[in-house]
Structures are given as C-alpha cells and as structure tokens.
Design a protein around this motif. Structure first.
Motif, PDB file in Angstrom:
ATOM      1  N   LYS A 284       3.742   9.021   0.952  1.00  0.00           N
ATOM      2  CA  LYS A 284       3.977  10.381   0.468  1.00  0.00           C
ATOM      3  C   LYS A 284       5.447  10.766   0.624  1.00  0.00           C
ATOM      4  O   LYS A 284       6.024  11.448  -0.233  1.00  0.00           O
ATOM      5  N   TYR A 285       6.054  10.308   1.705  1.00  0.00           N
ATOM      6  CA  TYR A 285       7.478  10.595   1.904  1.00  0.00           C
ATOM      7  C   TYR A 285       8.322   9.880   0.853  1.00  0.00           C
ATOM      8  O   TYR A 285       9.278  10.450   0.316  1.00  0.00           O
ATOM      9  N   LEU A 286       7.960   8.655   0.531  1.00  0.00           N
ATOM     10  CA  LEU A 286       8.685   7.916  -0.496  1.00  0.00           C
ATOM     11  C   LEU A 286       8.581   8.608  -1.853  1.00  0.00           C
ATOM     12  O   LEU A 286       9.543   8.629  -2.627  1.00  0.00           O
ATOM     13  N   ALA A 287       7.427   9.204  -2.131  1.00  0.00           N
ATOM     14  CA  ALA A 287       7.271   9.947  -3.383  1.00  0.00           C
ATOM     15  C   ALA A 287       8.219  11.138  -3.432  1.00  0.00           C
ATOM     16  O   ALA A 287       8.856  11.400  -4.466  1.00  0.00           O
TER      17      ALA A 287
ATOM     18  N   MET B  80       0.819  -1.209   0.000  1.00  0.00           N
ATOM     19  CA  MET B  80       0.000   0.000   0.000  1.00  0.00           C
ATOM     20  C   MET B  80       0.856   1.265   0.000  1.00  0.00           C
ATOM     21  O   MET B  80       0.457   2.292  -0.526  1.00  0.00           O
ATOM     22  N   ILE B  81       2.024   1.173   0.617  1.00  0.00           N
ATOM     23  CA  ILE B  81       2.919   2.331   0.608  1.00  0.00           C
ATOM     24  C   ILE B  81       3.306   2.679  -0.821  1.00  0.00           C
ATOM     25  O   ILE B  81       3.318   3.851  -1.215  1.00  0.00           O
ATOM     26  N   ARG B  82       3.590   1.651  -1.617  1.00  0.00           N
ATOM     27  CA  ARG B  82       3.958   1.888  -3.018  1.00  0.00           C
ATOM     28  C   ARG B  82       2.801   2.476  -3.790  1.00  0.00           C
ATOM     29  O   ARG B  82       3.004   3.324  -4.681  1.00  0.00           O
ATOM     30  N   ALA B  83       1.591   2.067  -3.472  1.00  0.00           N
ATOM     31  CA  ALA B  83       0.414   2.616  -4.165  1.00  0.00           C
ATOM     32  C   ALA B  83       0.249   4.093  -3.853  1.00  0.00           C
ATOM     33  O   ALA B  83      -0.019   4.910  -4.758  1.00  0.00           O
ATOM     34  N   VAL B  84       0.418   4.461  -2.580  1.00  0.00           N
ATOM     35  CA  VAL B  84       0.320   5.873  -2.203  1.00  0.00           C
ATOM     36  C   VAL B  84       1.447   6.676  -2.850  1.00  0.00           C
ATOM     37  O   VAL B  84       1.229   7.784  -3.362  1.00  0.00           O
ATOM     38  N   ALA B  85       2.664   6.113  -2.844  1.00  0.00           N
ATOM     39  CA  ALA B  85       3.802   6.803  -3.449  1.00  0.00           C
ATOM     40  C   ALA B  85       3.592   6.989  -4.951  1.00  0.00           C
ATOM     41  O   ALA B  85       3.871   8.063  -5.509  1.00  0.00           O
ATOM     42  N   GLY B  86       3.089   5.950  -5.625  1.00  0.00           N
ATOM     43  CA  GLY B  86       2.834   6.055  -7.060  1.00  0.00           C
ATOM     44  C   GLY B  86       1.776   7.102  -7.367  1.00  0.00           C
ATOM     45  O   GLY B  86       1.919   7.889  -8.322  1.00  0.00           O
ATOM     46  N   ARG B  87       0.718   7.133  -6.562  1.00  0.00           N
ATOM     47  CA  ARG B  87      -0.344   8.139  -6.747  1.00  0.00           C
ATOM     48  C   ARG B  87       0.213   9.538  -6.569  1.00  0.00           C
ATOM     49  O   ARG B  87      -0.086  10.456  -7.353  1.00  0.00           O
ATOM     50  N   GLU B  88       1.068   9.720  -5.553  1.00  0.00           N
ATOM     51  CA  GLU B  88       1.630  11.042  -5.280  1.00  0.00           C
ATOM     52  C   GLU B  88       2.614  11.471  -6.368  1.00  0.00           C
ATOM     53  O   GLU B  88       2.647  12.632  -6.777  1.00  0.00           O
ATOM     54  N   LEU B  89       3.418  10.514  -6.843  1.00  0.00           N
ATOM     55  CA  LEU B  89       4.360  10.841  -7.919  1.00  0.00           C
ATOM     56  C   LEU B  89       3.636  11.259  -9.191  1.00  0.00           C
ATOM     57  O   LEU B  89       4.047  12.203  -9.876  1.00  0.00           O
ATOM     58  N   ARG B  90       2.557  10.542  -9.515  1.00  0.00           N
ATOM     59  CA  ARG B  90       1.790  10.922 -10.695  1.00  0.00           C
ATOM     60  C   ARG B  90       1.211  12.325 -10.535  1.00  0.00           C
ATOM     61  O   ARG B  90       1.229  13.134 -11.480  1.00  0.00           O
TER      62      ARG B  90
END
Length: 248
Positions: free
Chosen positions: A111-114, A1-11
């Motif tokens: 979000k931090y990962l993004a 889920m962390i990757r999903a949030v990061a991917g959404r934020e990066l986009r």
C-alpha cells in the motif's frame, strides 16, 4: 506479493475520482502559485539588474513554489491516505488479506508503494513547472534537483505517517483528521520559544529538515531524519496490523 498489493491499490485509487480530483486540484493550485511567482519576478527583475543582485529565478520562483507546495500537499495527502487501511478494516476486506498467503509487512509495504507511485507521478508533473523556465531563463539545475529530492522525501514521509494513522482506525475521516493534526504539529513544532527544549523541537520539525533542500543543501542529517520517520511509521503500522491479525 508486494507488487500485487501495490497494483491492486493503484487500480483502486485511479478508478476512483478522488485521486484524480486531488491531483488536479494540487496541479491547479501549484500552477497558479508558479505563475504568481513568475509575475513577481518579472516586476522585480529591473531592480535586481540595477542593484546587481545575486538573486535569480531559482531563488524567487522555484524555491517559493516548493515552499508553498509543501503546505498545499500537506493538506491534500491525508485525503489520499485515509482509506488505505481504515477502509479495509471498516468494510471487512482486511480479513481477506489476512487469510491470503501474504505477510502483514507485505500488505503495508504494498500500500505504501502504491502511494509512492501516485506521488511519483505528481512530483514529475510538478517538476515540469520549473523546467519550463529553461525556455526563457537559466534556473540552477543542481539546486532544482536538491529541491525535488527534498519534496520527494517529504511526500514519502507524509504518506508513511498517513498510512500508519489509517491503520489505527476503521473510520477514514478520523484517519484524515489525525493525519492533519500530526503533520501540522510536525510542521510548526519549531515555532516554540527559545528555551532549552527548542533544540529538540527544531530537530523534530519537518520544516527544519525540508527547507535546506530548497537552498540546494543536501545534508546527511536531514536525509536520516526523513528515512527514520518513514521507517518508524511503517514499522508501527506493521506492528499494529500484526496485532490485529493475531487477535482475529
């Protein structure tokens, strides 16, 4: 889920002109500073050779570039981090995240990962500037590696602090101004007088822990300082967001 949030934020970041504009501005400023340092080095080179000076291209070009770059990025980072959580709260989309099967920690870490992804790209582009010196010079690669490590930790710290302050308000502008204030305070806090408190201020200062990396010195105390500041900022952001989640 962390990757999903990061991917959404990066986009969201890269579909917005803001991220591209800030990355472009950062690279233009840093490239200009790099060229200025090279010009100064070329003017000083005959004197350095005549005086048998030990100073080289790493001392006179690379270190000043990353020293100035730290302040340039301090000014640009809050503009990237200000919307991370404050915009979610202002628009009400934070409720959708709260209703999803995802923990508060995963939201914050995603979000931090993004942000780390954005700054990882920026750090790679910045690294190309001193690496270009290999075409006509011999920069100290070990010292350059330490410098890049220091810049990476500094950007990670900027991001964590900006993310935390973004969690405290629904207004992105307030988050940006607060980030500017806190980061600038941490940058200059060691400029206080030489009284009994100066040791504490020196330890609190970002400058005191960043500049040894520019000299090629990697100390465990400096690494611990950055990691402590990052972890503390993320934990406070998680705690505040969790309190908001429980309060509805």
């Amino acid at each position: 889920m962390i990757r999903a949030v990061a991917g959404r934020e990066l986009r969201a970041l890269f579909l917005s002109p803001l991220a591209w504009s800030l990355l472009g501005v950062a690279m233009v400023i840093l490239a200009w500073l790099f060229l200025v340092q090279i010009e100064s080095f070329m003017q000083l080179q005959p004197q350095l050779v005549a005086g048998a000076s030990e100073l080289g291209v790493t001392d006179l070009v690379v270190a000043p570039l990353f020293d100035s770059g730290a302040m340039v990025l301090l000014l640009l980072t809050p503009l990237l981090t200000m919307r991370l959580l404050s915009e979610e709260q202002r628009s009400g989309t934070i409720r959708l995240l709260f209703s999803a099967p995802i923990s508060t920690a995963q939201i914050v870490l995603g979000k931090y990962l993004a942000m780390l992804g954005v700054f990882g790209l920026l750090l790679l582009l910045i690294a190309l500037l001193p690496l270009s010196l290999l075409l006509g010079g011999t920069p100290d690669l070990g010292r350059l590696a330490a410098t890049l490590l220091g810049m990476g930790l500094l950007l990670a710290c900027y991001s964590a602090i900006g993310l935390f302050l973004s969690s405290l308000t629904e207004q992105p502008a307030v988050a940006a101004i607060s980030s500017y204030g806190l980061l600038l305070f941490l940058w200059i806090v060691n400029l206080s007088g030489s009284d009994d408190r100066s040791g504490l201020f020196e330890w609190l200062s970002l400058t005191s822990h960043y500049r040894p990396f520019l000299d090629g010195v990697v100390r465990s105390g400096d690494l611990a300082y950055f990691l402590l500041l990052i972890i503390a900022s993320l934990l406070m952001a998680i705690h505040h967001l969790e309190s908001r989640r429980r309060g509805g």
